[in-house]
Design an enzyme around this catalytic site. Structure first.
Site, mmCIF file in Angstrom:
data_model
loop_
_atom_site.group_PDB
_atom_site.id
_atom_site.type_symbol
_atom_site.label_atom_id
_atom_site.label_comp_id
_atom_site.label_asym_id
_atom_site.label_seq_id
_atom_site.Cartn_x
_atom_site.Cartn_y
_atom_site.Cartn_z
ATOM 1 N N HIS A 130 36.416 67.025 -9.213
ATOM 2 C CA HIS A 130 37.633 68.134 -7.574
ATOM 3 C C HIS A 130 36.209 68.226 -7.222
ATOM 4 C CE1 HIS A 130 40.692 69.189 -5.601
ATOM 5 N NE2 HIS A 130 41.844 69.750 -6.814
ATOM 6 N N GLU A 167 36.634 63.591 -4.398
ATOM 7 C CA GLU A 167 36.499 63.030 -5.916
ATOM 8 C C GLU A 167 36.578 62.266 -6.383
ATOM 9 O OE1 GLU A 167 40.376 64.748 -6.921
ATOM 10 O OE2 GLU A 167 40.440 66.103 -5.242
#
Length: 287
Positions: A160, A260
């Protein structure tokens, strides 16, 4: 698990004022900081460059919390695909440093999620998972998962990555033309028909995508490449959601964007017994 006495001189184990522990990297080629809890890299600055990661200036980095910024590890599920903590158990679990190697231009670190943690939190599943960091003129993060059980097990995940930008209003992202994406805000599947620019909240999963993604912002140009990933998540909370987020300044959305590497949505994987899968992201600057 490596003992503190086994660490090369370029690495130190430090604790902040709240007691959270970090591996601090001070090497001629790169400086970085990785939290042991979550195996969460929050800083990476190659020599002569600006930082490669964005970290919330209002996050106190207290123990037992998911940190806001850097590269959170979403594992073994992404978002709310399963019951339990958002983005899985990895972000707030304790990891062990099991290998550290320092070379003239590169630092290699490997951390493993404690097996007893997996057994306690996922009693019906059997996994081994470790993350490798390669710190140099670019940042590489590789998350490897092995199914050590006797039946197939489902895995979804993401690295992330929070990336720094000068001003989100001036950002242009290229490398996604013609790619279908799930717009999580609209609940629809659409196609990217132009370079991506930001004027509102964005929360998307791009599908069947393998190429590099370029983030142009002011005089800076970041490039994200991936391996083991056919989905990529793009996220910026914009103004209204930023005001509701924990550990996030109200204007923080202006100076960050998440790009991500993922195995999300239809890109989730089912690993057979004994099968391994590695998800990789590389973050660097392009001239």
């Amino acid at each position: 698990m490596l003992e503190t006495s086994d660490l090369p001189p370029e690495l130190r184990l430090v604790a902040n004022e709240h007691g959270r522990q970090f591996i601090h990297v001070d090497h001629p080629a790169v400086q970085a900081r990785i939290a042991l809890q979550g195996a969460h890299i929050i800083q990476c600055r190659p020599a002569g460059q600006r930082p490669l990661l964005w970290m919330s200036p209002t996050d106190p980095c207290k123990p037992d919390t998911a940190l806001r910024g850097g590269v959170p590890l979403c594992w073994p599920w992404f978002a709310d695909e399963r019951e339990g903590p958002a983005h899985g158990i990895a972000r707030t679990s304790n990891w062990d440093l099991v290998d550290a190697r320092v070379e003239s231009e590169t630092v290699h670190l490997m951390l493993e999620l404690a097996p007893e943690t997996i057994t306690r939190q996922l009693p019906d599943e059997a996994w081994v998972v470790w993350v490798e960091f390669r710190l140099a003129h670019e940042l590489e993060v590789g998350l490897t998962t092995t199914n050590t059980g006797t039946r197939p097990q489902r895995l979804s995940q993401a690295l992330h990555s929070y990336l720094p930008v000068t001003d989100i209003a001036d950002v242009e992202i290229t490398g996604l033309l013609g790619c279908a994406y799930i717009d999580k805000l609209q609940g629809a599947t659409l196609v990217q028909e132009a370079p991506l620019r930001f004027a509102q909240e964005v929360d998307r999963i791009y599908l069947d995508h393998h190429g590099d993604i370029d983030i142009h912002t002011g005089d800076d140009h970041l490039r994200v490449s991936r391996a083991g990933s056919e989905s990529v998540v793009l996220w910026n909370p914009w103004q209204a959601k930023a005001a509701r987020l924990s550990q996030f300044p109200p204007d923080g959305y202006r100076t960050m964007v998440c790009v991500e590497a993922a195995n999300a949505g239809p890109d989730g994987r089912v690993l057979a017994p004994g099968e391994s899968h590695t998800l990789v992201t590389r973050i660097g600057r392009s001239a």
